[in-house]
Design a protein around this motif. Sequence first.
Motif, PDB file in Angstrom:
ATOM      1  N   GLY A 105      -7.545 -11.720  -9.020  1.00  0.00           N
ATOM      2  CA  GLY A 105      -6.875 -10.651  -9.485  1.00  0.00           C
ATOM      3  C   GLY A 105      -7.407  -9.146  -9.826  1.00  0.00           C
ATOM      4  N   GLU A 106      -8.658  -9.099  -9.506  1.00  0.00           N
ATOM      5  CA  GLU A 106      -9.415  -7.959  -9.454  1.00  0.00           C
ATOM      6  C   GLU A 106      -9.428  -7.170  -8.042  1.00  0.00           C
ATOM      7  OE1 GLU A 106     -12.439  -9.169 -12.885  1.00  0.00           O
ATOM      8  OE2 GLU A 106     -13.121  -9.143 -10.780  1.00  0.00           O
ATOM      9  N   PHE A 107      -9.199  -5.973  -8.338  1.00  0.00           N
ATOM     10  CA  PHE A 107      -9.349  -5.084  -6.860  1.00  0.00           C
ATOM     11  C   PHE A 107     -10.161  -3.625  -7.074  1.00  0.00           C
ATOM     12  CE2 PHE A 107      -5.911  -2.236  -7.972  1.00  0.00           C
ATOM     13  CZ  PHE A 107      -5.229  -3.028  -8.830  1.00  0.00           C
ATOM     14  N   TYR A 108     -10.167  -3.007  -6.157  1.00  0.00           N
ATOM     15  CA  TYR A 108     -10.754  -1.674  -5.937  1.00  0.00           C
ATOM     16  C   TYR A 108      -9.931  -0.626  -5.625  1.00  0.00           C
ATOM     17  CZ  TYR A 108     -15.674  -3.911  -6.089  1.00  0.00           C
ATOM     18  OH  TYR A 108     -16.554  -4.527  -6.377  1.00  0.00           O
ATOM     19  N   ASP A 121      -8.189   0.160  -2.524  1.00  0.00           N
ATOM     20  CA  ASP A 121      -7.185  -0.911  -1.895  1.00  0.00           C
ATOM     21  C   ASP A 121      -5.570  -0.397  -2.256  1.00  0.00           C
ATOM     22  OD1 ASP A 121      -9.205  -2.625  -0.894  1.00  0.00           O
ATOM     23  OD2 ASP A 121      -9.330  -3.851  -2.727  1.00  0.00           O
ATOM     24  N   LEU A 122      -5.617   0.537  -3.180  1.00  0.00           N
ATOM     25  CA  LEU A 122      -4.258   0.863  -3.652  1.00  0.00           C
ATOM     26  C   LEU A 122      -3.810   2.141  -2.405  1.00  0.00           C
ATOM     27  CD1 LEU A 122      -4.678   1.484  -7.192  1.00  0.00           C
ATOM     28  CD2 LEU A 122      -3.550  -0.666  -6.237  1.00  0.00           C
ATOM     29  N   ILE A 123      -4.565   2.828  -1.693  1.00  0.00           N
ATOM     30  CA  ILE A 123      -4.388   3.946  -0.606  1.00  0.00           C
ATOM     31  C   ILE A 123      -3.560   3.227   0.208  1.00  0.00           C
ATOM     32  CG2 ILE A 123      -5.135   5.766   0.491  1.00  0.00           C
ATOM     33  CD1 ILE A 123      -5.528   6.145  -2.616  1.00  0.00           C
ATOM     34  N   GLY A 124      -2.593   3.667   0.812  1.00  0.00           N
ATOM     35  CA  GLY A 124      -1.899   3.205   1.990  1.00  0.00           C
ATOM     36  C   GLY A 124      -0.871   2.111   1.635  1.00  0.00           C
ATOM     37  N   MET A 125      -0.873   1.725   0.226  1.00  0.00           N
ATOM     38  CA  MET A 125       0.294   0.683   0.083  1.00  0.00           C
ATOM     39  C   MET A 125       1.664   1.236  -0.097  1.00  0.00           C
ATOM     40  SD  MET A 125      -1.636  -1.804  -2.809  1.00  0.00           S
ATOM     41  CE  MET A 125      -0.655  -3.177  -2.531  1.00  0.00           C
ATOM     42  N   GLN A 126       2.501   0.305   0.516  1.00  0.00           N
ATOM     43  CA  GLN A 126       3.754   0.642   0.251  1.00  0.00           C
ATOM     44  C   GLN A 126       4.454   0.113  -1.085  1.00  0.00           C
ATOM     45  OE1 GLN A 126       5.688  -1.657   3.528  1.00  0.00           O
ATOM     46  NE2 GLN A 126       5.687   0.264   4.778  1.00  0.00           N
ATOM     47  N   PRO A 183       4.485  -4.040 -11.891  1.00  0.00           N
ATOM     48  CA  PRO A 183       4.337  -5.510 -12.443  1.00  0.00           C
ATOM     49  C   PRO A 183       3.636  -6.403 -11.202  1.00  0.00           C
ATOM     50  CG  PRO A 183       6.610  -5.250 -11.786  1.00  0.00           C
ATOM     51  CD  PRO A 183       6.098  -3.912 -11.647  1.00  0.00           C
ATOM     52  N   ASP A 184       3.898  -6.144  -9.980  1.00  0.00           N
ATOM     53  CA  ASP A 184       3.313  -6.767  -8.932  1.00  0.00           C
ATOM     54  C   ASP A 184       2.716  -6.034  -7.773  1.00  0.00           C
ATOM     55  OD1 ASP A 184       4.790  -9.177  -9.892  1.00  0.00           O
ATOM     56  OD2 ASP A 184       6.648  -8.371  -9.008  1.00  0.00           O
ATOM     57  N   VAL A 185       1.382  -6.187  -7.326  1.00  0.00           N
ATOM     58  CA  VAL A 185       0.547  -5.816  -6.492  1.00  0.00           C
ATOM     59  C   VAL A 185       0.076  -6.731  -5.645  1.00  0.00           C
ATOM     60  CG1 VAL A 185      -1.459  -4.479  -6.095  1.00  0.00           C
ATOM     61  CG2 VAL A 185      -0.116  -3.938  -8.016  1.00  0.00           C
ATOM     62  N   ASP A 186       0.356  -6.776  -4.269  1.00  0.00           N
ATOM     63  CA  ASP A 186      -0.076  -7.623  -2.990  1.00  0.00           C
ATOM     64  C   ASP A 186      -0.941  -7.118  -2.348  1.00  0.00           C
ATOM     65  OD1 ASP A 186      -0.352  -9.684  -1.079  1.00  0.00           O
ATOM     66  OD2 ASP A 186       1.812 -10.117  -1.483  1.00  0.00           O
ATOM     67  N   ILE A 187      -2.259  -7.409  -2.465  1.00  0.00           N
ATOM     68  CA  ILE A 187      -3.365  -6.834  -1.733  1.00  0.00           C
ATOM     69  C   ILE A 187      -3.140  -7.079  -0.338  1.00  0.00           C
ATOM     70  CG2 ILE A 187      -5.967  -6.382  -1.062  1.00  0.00           C
ATOM     71  CD1 ILE A 187      -4.818  -4.889  -3.751  1.00  0.00           C
ATOM     72  N   SER A 188      -2.959  -8.277   0.040  1.00  0.00           N
ATOM     73  CA  SER A 188      -3.091  -8.814   1.402  1.00  0.00           C
ATOM     74  C   SER A 188      -1.946  -8.190   2.234  1.00  0.00           C
ATOM     75  CB  SER A 188      -2.740 -10.304   1.531  1.00  0.00           C
ATOM     76  OG  SER A 188      -1.652 -10.702   0.837  1.00  0.00           O
ATOM     77  N   LYS A 189      -0.640  -8.057   1.534  1.00  0.00           N
ATOM     78  CA  LYS A 189       0.630  -7.364   2.527  1.00  0.00           C
ATOM     79  C   LYS A 189       0.523  -5.827   2.123  1.00  0.00           C
ATOM     80  CE  LYS A 189       3.565 -11.265   1.961  1.00  0.00           C
ATOM     81  NZ  LYS A 189       5.196 -11.709   1.657  1.00  0.00           N
ATOM     82  N   LYS A 190      -0.271  -5.349   1.543  1.00  0.00           N
ATOM     83  CA  LYS A 190      -0.467  -3.802   0.978  1.00  0.00           C
ATOM     84  C   LYS A 190       1.180  -3.468   0.508  1.00  0.00           C
ATOM     85  CE  LYS A 190      -3.538  -1.281   2.249  1.00  0.00           C
ATOM     86  NZ  LYS A 190      -4.599  -0.703   1.651  1.00  0.00           N
ATOM     87  N   GLU A 191       1.361  -4.189  -0.300  1.00  0.00           N
ATOM     88  CA  GLU A 191       2.536  -3.768  -0.960  1.00  0.00           C
ATOM     89  C   GLU A 191       2.445  -3.864  -2.419  1.00  0.00           C
ATOM     90  OE1 GLU A 191       5.713  -5.576   2.856  1.00  0.00           O
ATOM     91  OE2 GLU A 191       5.518  -6.619   0.359  1.00  0.00           O
TER      92      GLU A 191
END
Length: 657
Positions: free
Chosen positions: A182-185, A188-193, A252-260
Amino acid sequence: MAAVTSVSFSVSTRNRAPSSSSTRVPASEWYGIRLRSGVSFGQAKCVRASSSSSSVEVVRCVSDGASAAVIDETAEASPSGSEFIDVGYLHDAHGLKGEISIKHATDFPEMRFSKPGKRWLRRKISGREDVQEVELVSGRIHSKHKSWIVKFDGIDNVDQAKQLIGATLLVQEHDRPMLEEGEFYSADLIGMQVILKETGKLVGTVVDVHNYGASDLLRVLLDSSLESARHKSEIAESDPVVWIPFVEAIVPDVDISKKEMYITPPKGLLELNLRSSQSSKKEKRASEWKERKSFQQRLIGAKKKLSVMEQQHVFHGLRFGEKPQRDLLAQVIRSLNSSLLQKAVESIGMPSERSNSIEFLNAVSTLESTCKLKVSEDCMVSAWKGKPDANSNLQERGLNLISEGKYAPVLVLTGGKQKVQPLAGLEDLDKLLSEQNNFVQAELRAGVPLIAISSKPDAQSVKELFLHHDHFGFDSEKVWLIEDERLPVVSSLSEEQKKHKILMKSPWEILQSPIGSSGILISLSSNDVLEHLAELGVEYLELCDVNNVSSFSNPLLLGFMNSHGADVAIQTMKGGPTLDKNFHMILSVQFLTKMLEHINKLQFHATLKRNSHVEFIDKNWIDVDPSSANSYEFESSIHSWLTAFASVKVSVVEVER
């Protein structure tokens, strides 16, 4: 020397992503780390620091009322392919035993700087970037300057430490704190859709994450502008972007693996944001147009004045060359002080003498308003050190004026008309400003304005020197780095000429020379520095020639001047230099303003010199390299200007060796 305090504290690394089960964390958990409270938006808020696409900062959205740590470290790839994290840069040597001051770029300073072990330095050697391994022996916090002092194995003296200044300190990426589920850098947000959760419609792509002191915002490039995900540096200013608060209520939702990431923005947020962005761009264009119009009006006015002086040949370059070259000439023409030039030209052929400090002092020594004080050289050196002596009351008076922000030093690198090696002047400036005892004390610098005047060729180097040393402890908002005042070099009269013509260094450059110590005062006025200093409440300006090592800021001279209500205070060294290029004096701002109001009293001395130049003849630019003196350069001494004021009140401190 400022005290160095050893500080120990624990560091927590837990920073959670937006979720409905975010844990409330007490502020004390983050003791010793930079905390930043977010701005409420609904029932959530986000805390983090400024970031870039290469940063590895941890970002978390937390429930309202909580605070979180901000992890600020930058990951980079090494030449060998493994990744390092930038945790700070080596700022300056500390002491004589090889210790080094570090400006940190991490919120884990104790982990990075006090724990012994392997580290890496990235620096340029012979133009090539190199990463080398070093061993950290120890580290401690420097409480006064909010920096860290470290010691590396094998670096045992100040000369070795200075060789490392400017290097970036690195740690390996795998050494960074591990993140839990549930933690991230932030990288990882850059480039997310970014997708609307309700409809599944693509909004755009995150191109940056910003913090403006109160909250975190996602900079999102709208889908209408996307052909493919583009790096933020490639985004045109006209591309439509929106800013989305990174808070749980909206993201509310951040999916790191799908970059969404899925968003639920309040009604009108995206539309309002876009309109605001478009409005800002419109206002910026209007401001730029207004600035260009103002510049053109000033340029037209300057050209009219030069035409009256029959100097139209200066305009030839505006019809030739590339736009940057023409713009350069236009800028020079607009900034030219034509009234000062006219007065200087009128001095050609008139008898004049270059006055120095001794001649000025002889002229005012018989005045009842002149006060004198003789002191030993040891007394001047001890003034900053607070050693008691017969003049302690004057020293204390001067220190009070400095601490109250009523004083500002003006450091001059140009040496008047003296031609010095540029690096020598910078070395003297570096040495002077690095002094903790013989210049403005470190604890007073944040409240003391500072002006440095250099020649145009040295201007960029001076700026880099101040940036490299973090403005030497002075407030960057109260530091002015300006260029010295210069006047065009004009031709000597020939049989064919009826006017002294301005000489051109190139088709787009006017040949100019510094006008000496009077130019220091004029440059303060022409750059509006004097006006800003008055607004800050500054009452005294001390002029110091940094090329003269005996000229140091000293509260005794200021206190003596203030105690007698003098307009001018001069420090002289018995048996020392008497030339105009070596000066040290304090002027009251009130009297300086009076001098500038009577600039007609300024006296120029014209010197015949040989100068190569170009001329526009038969539609061609011709190089002219004369064999004998062919032009006049102008010089004006501040002492000659002062002698024109019969009622000037002068205080003199004579230092005996």
